[in-house]
Design an enzyme around this catalytic site. Structure first.
Site, mmCIF file in Angstrom:
data_model
loop_
_atom_site.group_PDB
_atom_site.id
_atom_site.type_symbol
_atom_site.label_atom_id
_atom_site.label_comp_id
_atom_site.label_asym_id
_atom_site.label_seq_id
_atom_site.Cartn_x
_atom_site.Cartn_y
_atom_site.Cartn_z
ATOM 1 N N HIS A 28 -38.758 -55.980 29.996
ATOM 2 C CA HIS A 28 -38.325 -54.639 30.411
ATOM 3 C C HIS A 28 -38.576 -54.409 31.893
ATOM 4 C CE1 HIS A 28 -38.918 -54.480 26.053
ATOM 5 N NE2 HIS A 28 -38.093 -53.469 26.014
ATOM 6 N N SER A 115 -46.013 -49.662 20.280
ATOM 7 C CA SER A 115 -45.502 -48.613 19.418
ATOM 8 C C SER A 115 -45.757 -47.323 20.185
ATOM 9 C CB SER A 115 -46.223 -48.611 18.073
ATOM 10 O OG SER A 115 -45.743 -47.549 17.276
ATOM 11 N N ASP A 146 -41.301 -41.160 29.346
ATOM 12 C CA ASP A 146 -40.775 -39.855 28.941
ATOM 13 C C ASP A 146 -40.215 -39.873 27.524
ATOM 14 O OD1 ASP A 146 -38.832 -41.508 30.046
ATOM 15 O OD2 ASP A 146 -37.792 -39.918 31.146
ATOM 16 N N ASN A 176 -38.439 -41.337 33.888
ATOM 17 C CA ASN A 176 -37.333 -42.105 34.494
ATOM 18 C C ASN A 176 -35.974 -41.751 33.882
ATOM 19 O OD1 ASN A 176 -37.122 -43.597 32.122
ATOM 20 N ND2 ASN A 176 -38.228 -45.361 32.923
ATOM 21 N N LYS A 238 -35.238 -45.268 36.746
ATOM 22 C CA LYS A 238 -35.342 -46.549 36.048
ATOM 23 C C LYS A 238 -34.629 -47.603 36.890
ATOM 24 C CE LYS A 238 -35.053 -47.991 31.187
ATOM 25 N NZ LYS A 238 -34.975 -47.429 29.827
ATOM 26 N N GLU A 355 -53.960 -36.618 11.626
ATOM 27 C CA GLU A 355 -54.482 -37.901 11.172
ATOM 28 C C GLU A 355 -54.167 -39.037 12.137
ATOM 29 O OE1 GLU A 355 -52.651 -35.806 9.343
ATOM 30 O OE2 GLU A 355 -54.079 -35.065 7.870
ATOM 31 N N PHE A 380 -53.563 -38.725 2.847
ATOM 32 C CA PHE A 380 -53.134 -38.330 4.188
ATOM 33 C C PHE A 380 -53.365 -39.424 5.220
ATOM 34 C CE2 PHE A 380 -54.355 -34.003 2.333
ATOM 35 C CZ PHE A 380 -53.128 -33.914 1.683
ATOM 36 N N ASP A 412 -54.642 -30.572 -8.510
ATOM 37 C CA ASP A 412 -53.951 -30.327 -7.237
ATOM 38 C C ASP A 412 -52.581 -31.002 -7.167
ATOM 39 O OD1 ASP A 412 -55.454 -28.479 -5.873
ATOM 40 O OD2 ASP A 412 -56.754 -29.961 -4.938
ATOM 41 N N ARG A 462 -63.034 -38.067 -5.980
ATOM 42 C CA ARG A 462 -63.359 -36.640 -5.949
ATOM 43 C C ARG A 462 -64.420 -36.292 -6.998
ATOM 44 N NH1 ARG A 462 -61.704 -32.035 -8.727
ATOM 45 N NH2 ARG A 462 -61.723 -30.132 -7.494
#
Lengths: 614, 614
Positions: A28, A115, A146, A176, A238, A355, A380, A412, A462
């Site tokens: 790149h 990532s 950006d 860029n 760029k 998270e 989660f 739940d 739990r």
């Protein structure tokens, strides 16, 4: 370094970025060229770093959140003399430390990127460690693109950094204008970023990202800003400096069409060498005291939730070791990290319901010498999957604890049930996956995690479960416990966590009918105890795995993997959660999923041919 | 409805929320009580909904992003006459439609919530469908909690809604100051939310969330605001109306200590019935035309990347069916959804680099009658794991396509490689997992996905692979293809995607040495083709799975699962990516991971005892 020289240095970084991508045939360069002026000023005038001592506690942290700009990063290393030309030329080749995206194969790279949206939240973790734990002062510089500002994780980080007044953190935003496939949302509207970051509590500075003096002034301003993180929001182009690619679409992620001409247009190769300012050589990390570990002890037969045992064990571990930190996603009263928070408030980090930031902070802190335990509901943790995946590429050692596993949480309902977590953690490279079934087992495993490398996962429950093991029992990672065993065992039940107790009850039910079965507590799901499982296979010929998890990716798969070694395999059966649960009591849930004692006993009778078919 | 009556209605919703949690013995009444005034005004004066026709295209969409406030939602249903008292009393009991968190078991619930931060991005998908696809006009109302504003996904949604001028979308933010374990970051600082949302392009209205008239005016303002989504930012008190819990910590997620006294304090039970305004009964969804599908056809032997075939097939599918929509995370040039974008720009949705919003938008759109295909790199789909998990609870049917699978992408390195994606998708409830190895197979599977229920995943390859199958070959989901077969097969090689080609090459290498092996193309990983695998086991006795994925959770586990049925199992061996890759050519990567033809052939020889040990 003076402006004229910085301008030359920036051009050198551009030339080298073009060169290295051209030699590799991929990479790149245009994404590197936009940020070259920013990088030159940072490297020569603001970064504090001893390349000969990458583990120096006083070193600044530099993260390329836009990891695809690796040609620029490696060109900086070349200019700093950290890598030489011959290694530079290995970019993207097999065996090279100079990978397509930076990883800690290079000693100056703390964490892997590539990532997008991860560098900033990890930087927040590093800045938190630096500012909140009283470490040797260092600054954290994060180069962001950006495009990645669209990632929610950036805003989790922006929020936390602003809220925590992380003035050691500077984001350098390379605006860029062009993403991979075209213009970004906001193109060159710097105000769009300024307004957002300002609203999140940041000090913001807009600059022309190709104006050396303006960049230098902005970096000085960032270093002198107190009480707020700073964002240097830089308008750039760029492919800057080469007319055929500058500010043009369709030039992302590929070498320049004519590298020789481009290098000439950039003024040819240069050979500037930068003396990067080193930190005070005397500065050392305060030694972490390691004292005696007094783990909680529970009496056999008592009823204790493994999450409670986790909270108590972590607190004890924190008392023994000053490098233990606990992080939570605003559910510390459920995960029981609140026990730790009361005893060690200075080492407890509340990340709120974010998270991704939770795991990123843990990754950042371990890169700064801490031993983090990050906790939330098992369900989660799926929110942070990409961060966990990248943590393995970062060679990060973190402990992750997920509570409220499985249908056994009860009323739940499915949104709160961890039913995919074992699959997620088991598929991570180099991971460890543990699930205790009782309190004493939990405490031992929690202590063991502090010493493990890689991503280590512990799954807690739990509800309360009876204590099966004495407080002095040992539970090596990779081991298991045989809880029922006789020479007449017709079959083996393999449980983990809550299902160990169901397997024991099933064994009792079956014993009453004259059917003896072996029961194995597979508290270590990865690595699995191959010896015990192979012995059970040899002795009984058939293994039934029982898990409070979907049938894929968890215990059933882990046991099957043991028998995927090319040797003859026993008969295998897996019981797991195949239905979509709703609300119900824990007992009803286990029954509904077919993983309670009665269902297990029925399966055994079916398989042993002793079931009465009505 | 007049103010006095609305006040009464709000009290009724509070009383019923307290009642229902008390009867269930669990639930979140205090989180319901804070939003009761907001809910009363919305239900009586602003919501357009025909409870007798939940599939009416003109119905507004109402999402409780704070799904734990289900007592309030169900109390609204009770007030609207949608559920009766006897069903109301089943809250959180086994078999009840009134689950702890709302799910589409109830016909008025479009999508499940309970994992925070998901309702708003899903609402963005619904508003996009309504505004961009020219559907019957409806409004989207999303009730959010203040705690969930910490989730990055909220800001992905805020950014997209502002950028897309989604004025049909209203967020009602219940700022009740208290999260699960204590105060939120911003407590009652409404300005903190206002500044942030305003910076993201929202129209914002701050109100006292217990002032009926102010709420009513704010809803009117939201409905008349053009060009911007509106956020009604409401200061409320958790547990409002009952002094013992109002605005107090430690009262989250549990019934009130004395429900009878609380109900009395709230003025006792009421029995108001709300006539909710219905949409124009004549309004119907414009019929979607379904025309003839002209899938692209490829010649056997040509070299085509499966991602290219995907892009072409999706485009063809879009031409045949007007309800097909494509969504991408700013990598359409890589995933090849850009082919679709050029042909059907009005049904192409660019979500930028925000994978959570990408999947959420797909979930929202399918709830509005579209057939969405959401694409990005396989690796980055891990970012949306929790959204995919919740999509299964939502009973959503979405197609998800991940490109750049495995080490075979080459130089870009591990951050870009999907190596955990199969494990993630396979562990989802009711999912389908497909991986084609050639172009014609890809097109057929892409077409088939449009008809499948649940979360359906297709994994595509970056590099070109030879076309193996003719364009008229059929590939049923749950099937496989036997590519090499003889009565002398010593062993079976099971490949998928890129490794099918390596298995074929290995078979050729082995055949040259007189060792014949069967080769199975397992393009359908879930469901797996049990018949073919069982036959291969019976015929050859040993199966070697080869996958460009970590050894856990993917093909190896899927094949082992087939043989976890209690019957005798064949010998199984799995080849997969056990190393941490770096940069290298695709061929070097496959070799490095031990999943290239030579490595496969070597494994076969070792297992058949024909390897020469030097």
């Amino acid at each position: 370094m003076r402006s004229e020289l910085l301008t030359e240095l920036a051009q050198q970084l551009r030339v080298d970025s073009v060169r290295v991508a051209d030699m590799a045939g991929s990479g790149h360069p245009t994404s590197s060229m936009s940020a070259a002026d920013l990088a030159a000023v940072l490297l020569a005038n603001h970064l504090t770093y001893d390349f000969d001592r990458p583990d120096h506690p006083g070193n600044d942290r530099l993260i390329f959140s836009k990891g695809h700009a690796s040609p620029l990063l490696y060109s900086m290393y070349l200019a700093a003399g950290a890598v030489d030309e011959s290694e530079f030329r290995t970019y993207r080749r097999q065996g090279s430390r100079l990978e397509g995206h930076p990883t800690p194969r290079l000693p100056w790279v703390d964490v892997a990127t590539g990532s997008l949206g991860q560098g900033l939240p990890i930087g927040v973790g590093m800045a938190l460690a630096g500012q909140r734990l009283g470490k040797v002062p260092y600054r954290v510089w994060v180069l962001c693109g950006d495009s990645e500002m669209a990632e929610g994780s950036i805003w989790e980080a922006a929020e936390h950094a602003g809220y925590q007044h992380l003035d050691s953190l500077t984001m350098i935003l390379d605006v860029n204008r062009l993403g991979q496939r075209g213009p970004t949302r906001h193109e060159h509207d710097l105000g769009a970023y300024t307004r957002r970051l300002h609203a999140f509590g940041w000090h913001t500075i807009e600059v022309d990202g190709h104006d050396i003096d303006a960049i230098d002034a902005a970096c000085n301003e960032a270093r002198s800003t107190v009480g707020e993180p700073t964002a240097i929001i830089a308008a750039t182009k760029k492919g800057r400096g080469v007319a055929s690619v500058e500010d043009k679409e369709g030039k992302h992620g590929k070498p320049l069409p004519d590298a020789a001409a481009a290098i000439e247009e950039l003024g040819g190769r240069r050979n500037l060498r930068v003396e990067v300012r080193k930190p005070d050589p005397a500065a050392t990390d305060p030694r972490t005291e390691v004292g005696h570990l007094n783990l909680p002890r529970f009496d056999v037969g008592d009823e204790i939730a493994t999450r409670d045992a986790y909270g108590q064990a972590l607190t004890a571990l924190g008392s023994a070791r000053g490098d233990i930190v606990a992080l939570d996603g605003e559910v510390g009263d459920s995960t029981r990290t609140e026990f730790f928070s009361k005893e060690h408030p200075e080492r407890y980090f509340e990340l709120y319901i974010a998270e991704q930031q939770l795991v990123a902070a843990a990754v950042g802190m371990q890169a700064c010498g801490q031993i983090p335990y990050a906790s939330t509901f098992a369900a989660f943790l799926t929110r942070a999957h990409d961060f966990l995946r990248m943590a393995t590429v970062s060679r990060a050692s973190i402990s992750v604890v997920g509570s409220h596993a499985g249908v056994s949480i009860g009323q739940d309902g499915p949104s709160q049930m961890g039913l995919e977590d074992l699959a997620m953690f088991r598929a991570l490279h180099g991971s460890t996956v543990l699930q205790p079934c009782d309190a004493n087992q939990t405490t031992r495993l929690v202590a063991a995690m502090a010493e493990l490398e890689g991503v280590c996962y512990l799954r807690t429950l739990r509800g309360k479960t009876p204590v099966l093991y004495g407080p002095d029992e040992q539970f090596p990672v990779g081991g298991s416990k045989v809880l029922r065993h006789s020479i007449d065992d017709r079959m083996t039940l393999v449980g983990t966590g809550i299902t160990v107790h169901e397997c024991l009850k099933a064994a009792d039910l079956l014993a009453a009918e004259g059917i003896t079965v072996r029961v194995v507590d597979m508290y270590s799901i990865k690595p699995a105890d191959e010896v015990t499982l192979q012995a059970a296979a040899a002795d009984t010929g058939c293994l039934i795995t029982v898990e409070d998890h979907h049938p894929q990716g968890g215990l059933g798969d882990a046991v099957a993997e043991v028998f995927s070694d090319g040797r003859p395999s026993p008969r295998l059966v897996r019981l797991g959660v195949r239905n979509m649960p709703g609300s119900a009591t824990p007992a009803e849930q286990l029954r509904g999923a077919g993983i309670d004692a009665e269902s297990i006993a029925a399966a055994v009778k079916l398989l042993t041919g002793t079931a009465v078919v009505r």
